[in-house]
Design a protein around this motif. Structure first.
Motif, PDB file in Angstrom:
ATOM      1  N   TYR A 118       0.833  -1.203   0.000  1.00 45.76           N
ATOM      2  CA  TYR A 118       0.000   0.000   0.000  1.00 45.76           C
ATOM      3  C   TYR A 118       0.872   1.258   0.000  1.00 45.76           C
ATOM      4  CZ  TYR A 118      -3.917   3.076   1.105  1.00 45.76           C
ATOM      5  OH  TYR A 118      -4.868   4.063   1.067  1.00 45.76           O
ATOM      6  N   LEU A 119       1.942   1.261   0.796  1.00 44.70           N
ATOM      7  CA  LEU A 119       2.869   2.387   0.779  1.00 44.70           C
ATOM      8  C   LEU A 119       3.509   2.531  -0.593  1.00 44.70           C
ATOM      9  CD1 LEU A 119       4.579   4.629   2.021  1.00 44.70           C
ATOM     10  CD2 LEU A 119       6.115   2.873   2.933  1.00 44.70           C
ATOM     11  N   PHE A 120       3.888   1.415  -1.202  1.00 45.23           N
ATOM     12  CA  PHE A 120       4.469   1.449  -2.547  1.00 45.23           C
ATOM     13  C   PHE A 120       3.515   2.127  -3.529  1.00 45.23           C
ATOM     14  CE2 PHE A 120       5.396  -0.319  -6.728  1.00 45.23           C
ATOM     15  CZ  PHE A 120       6.776  -0.235  -6.788  1.00 45.23           C
ATOM     16  N   ALA A 121       2.240   1.763  -3.444  1.00 46.91           N
ATOM     17  CA  ALA A 121       1.243   2.349  -4.340  1.00 46.91           C
ATOM     18  C   ALA A 121       1.074   3.846  -4.082  1.00 46.91           C
ATOM     19  CB  ALA A 121      -0.093   1.627  -4.169  1.00 46.91           C
ATOM     20  N   LEU A 122       1.029   4.248  -2.812  1.00 43.39           N
ATOM     21  CA  LEU A 122       0.854   5.662  -2.489  1.00 43.39           C
ATOM     22  C   LEU A 122       2.024   6.503  -2.999  1.00 43.39           C
ATOM     23  CD1 LEU A 122      -0.533   5.689   1.176  1.00 43.39           C
ATOM     24  CD2 LEU A 122      -1.784   5.979  -0.959  1.00 43.39           C
ATOM     25  N   ARG A 123       3.232   5.954  -2.929  1.00 45.29           N
ATOM     26  CA  ARG A 123       4.405   6.697  -3.379  1.00 45.29           C
ATOM     27  C   ARG A 123       4.383   6.937  -4.888  1.00 45.29           C
ATOM     28  NH1 ARG A 123       6.385   9.640   0.515  1.00 45.29           N
ATOM     29  NH2 ARG A 123       7.467   8.514   2.157  1.00 45.29           N
ATOM     30  N   LEU A 124       3.778   6.039  -5.624  1.00 43.65           N
ATOM     31  CA  LEU A 124       3.756   6.174  -7.087  1.00 43.65           C
ATOM     32  C   LEU A 124       2.538   6.925  -7.598  1.00 43.65           C
ATOM     33  CD1 LEU A 124       5.127   2.695  -8.150  1.00 43.65           C
ATOM     34  CD2 LEU A 124       6.040   4.892  -8.889  1.00 43.65           C
ATOM     35  N   MET A 125       1.427   6.815  -6.894  1.00 45.16           N
ATOM     36  CA  MET A 125       0.192   7.438  -7.385  1.00 45.16           C
ATOM     37  C   MET A 125       0.107   8.889  -6.926  1.00 45.16           C
ATOM     38  SD  MET A 125      -2.714   4.466  -7.043  1.00 45.16           S
ATOM     39  CE  MET A 125      -2.572   4.348  -5.263  1.00 45.16           C
ATOM     40  N   PRO A 126      -0.439   9.776  -7.755  1.00 44.82           N
ATOM     41  CA  PRO A 126      -0.570  11.188  -7.378  1.00 44.82           C
ATOM     42  C   PRO A 126      -1.734  11.457  -6.430  1.00 44.82           C
ATOM     43  CG  PRO A 126      -1.481  10.828  -9.572  1.00 44.82           C
ATOM     44  CD  PRO A 126      -0.878   9.510  -9.147  1.00 44.82           C
ATOM     45  N   ALA A 186       0.669   6.186 -16.090  1.00 42.99           N
ATOM     46  CA  ALA A 186       1.615   5.067 -16.066  1.00 42.99           C
ATOM     47  C   ALA A 186       2.128   4.817 -14.656  1.00 42.99           C
ATOM     48  CB  ALA A 186       2.784   5.349 -17.010  1.00 42.99           C
ATOM     49  N   PHE A 187       2.441   5.886 -13.918  1.00 45.01           N
ATOM     50  CA  PHE A 187       2.888   5.721 -12.542  1.00 45.01           C
ATOM     51  C   PHE A 187       1.788   5.106 -11.678  1.00 45.01           C
ATOM     52  CE2 PHE A 187       6.239   9.284 -12.861  1.00 45.01           C
ATOM     53  CZ  PHE A 187       7.220   8.346 -13.138  1.00 45.01           C
ATOM     54  N   THR A 188       0.543   5.533 -11.928  1.00 45.11           N
ATOM     55  CA  THR A 188      -0.572   4.978 -11.167  1.00 45.11           C
ATOM     56  C   THR A 188      -0.707   3.481 -11.417  1.00 45.11           C
ATOM     57  OG1 THR A 188      -1.767   7.083 -11.245  1.00 45.11           O
ATOM     58  CG2 THR A 188      -3.061   5.104 -10.791  1.00 45.11           C
ATOM     59  N   LEU A 189      -0.604   3.068 -12.664  1.00 40.30           N
ATOM     60  CA  LEU A 189      -0.677   1.636 -12.985  1.00 40.30           C
ATOM     61  C   LEU A 189       0.457   0.859 -12.324  1.00 40.30           C
ATOM     62  CD1 LEU A 189      -1.654   1.587 -16.778  1.00 40.30           C
ATOM     63  CD2 LEU A 189      -3.117   1.169 -14.801  1.00 40.30           C
ATOM     64  N   LEU A 190       1.654   1.446 -12.334  1.00 46.90           N
ATOM     65  CA  LEU A 190       2.797   0.787 -11.707  1.00 46.90           C
ATOM     66  C   LEU A 190       2.574   0.639 -10.201  1.00 46.90           C
ATOM     67  CD1 LEU A 190       5.630  -0.393 -12.043  1.00 46.90           C
ATOM     68  CD2 LEU A 190       6.547   1.921 -11.784  1.00 46.90           C
ATOM     69  N   GLY A 191       2.007   1.669  -9.584  1.00 47.04           N
ATOM     70  CA  GLY A 191       1.730   1.601  -8.160  1.00 47.04           C
ATOM     71  C   GLY A 191       0.660   0.586  -7.811  1.00 47.04           C
ATOM     72  N   LEU A 192      -0.325   0.449  -8.697  1.00 43.16           N
ATOM     73  CA  LEU A 192      -1.418  -0.489  -8.438  1.00 43.16           C
ATOM     74  C   LEU A 192      -1.040  -1.939  -8.718  1.00 43.16           C
ATOM     75  CD1 LEU A 192      -4.465   1.454  -9.948  1.00 43.16           C
ATOM     76  CD2 LEU A 192      -4.041   0.977  -7.530  1.00 43.16           C
ATOM     77  N   LEU A 193       0.046  -2.148  -9.467  1.00 43.55           N
ATOM     78  CA  LEU A 193       0.402  -3.499  -9.883  1.00 43.55           C
ATOM     79  C   LEU A 193       0.528  -4.490  -8.720  1.00 43.55           C
ATOM     80  CD1 LEU A 193       1.146  -5.432 -12.171  1.00 43.55           C
ATOM     81  CD2 LEU A 193       3.514  -4.645 -11.973  1.00 43.55           C
ATOM     82  N   PRO A 194       1.287  -4.173  -7.637  1.00 35.78           N
ATOM     83  CA  PRO A 194       1.380  -5.154  -6.545  1.00 35.78           C
ATOM     84  C   PRO A 194       0.053  -5.402  -5.846  1.00 35.78           C
ATOM     85  CG  PRO A 194       2.464  -3.095  -5.954  1.00 35.78           C
ATOM     86  CD  PRO A 194       2.144  -3.014  -7.405  1.00 35.78           C
TER      87      PRO A 194
END
Length: 210
Positions: A118-126, A186-194
């Motif tokens: 979840y932290l990984f996703a927050l760091r990548l998503m705006p 693209a960053f949002t998709l990368l963050g959501l991937l895990p």
């Protein structure tokens, strides 16, 4: 113009473009001292949640080699974020709980469900600003070590994008020239991937033993 006189209040794109050559000359004369001063300034800006970290990343790309800039920015931003998280955990807990009660509920739910992912996703998503992630994570039970390495890993893609853009600092007119809607997506998709991967595995039917 020197790094020592580059205060947080001067962190505007126009100011950096104006003083770019003077700072570049300083780096050439005293590379180690310049790197240490830049690192200290970046940690200060990140730890105190002062606007300008993105601009400093651009400046690093304009002044240092890509390897040196990536090391400086990656470790300075992560150290600053960790100091902000610790301040939140031990000094600002009551104020943050009152000021960001709704966001805190969302973060607690996400951490309980997905942990470090979840932290990984927050760091990548705006969705959540950099400073807000730091403050809210301080009130969770995540360990400092895990917070550090997840943050450093997740912030690296955007760091490299801004460093590369900084090599053409003189041609930039605004930050919108760097982060297009397509890149944000693209960053949002990368963050959501895990998170999506975890959800898919949890939905998979159990294997049947023969």
């Amino acid at each position: 113009m020197t790094f020592a006189s580059l205060s947080p209040g001067m962190l505007t794109l126009d100011a950096l473009k104006t003083h770019h050559h003077a700072l570049l000359a300083q780096v050439g004369l005293a590379p180690l001292r310049s790197a240490l001063l830049f690192f200290s300034l970046y940690v200060l800006v990140s730890a105190l949640s002062i606007p300008g970290a993105a601009l400093l990343t651009l400046l690093a790309g304009a002044l240092f080699s890509l390897r040196d800039a990536a090391l400086l920015v990656s470790f300075a931003s992560t150290l600053g974020a960790t100091l902000a998280m610790l301040a939140s955990r031990y000094l600002l807990r009551d104020w943050i709980q009152q000021r960001f009660a709704r966001q805190m509920k969302t973060v607690n739910s996400g951490i309980e469900r997905d942990g470090a992912r979840y932290l990984f996703a927050l760091r990548l998503m705006p969705l959540f600003p950099f400073f807000l992630v730091n403050l809210l994570m301080g009130l969770t039970r995540m360990t400092v070590l895990r917070y550090w390495w997840v943050s450093q890993l997740a912030m690296l893609p955007a760091t490299l994008v801004f460093l590369n853009a900084g090599r053409e600092l003189g041609k930039l007119s605004s930050l919108r020239d760097i982060v297009s809607p397509g890149m944000l997506f693209a960053f949002t998709l990368l963050g959501l991937l895990p998170l999506v991967t975890r959800w898919l595995f949890s939905r998979s039917p159990p294997s049947v033993k023969k």
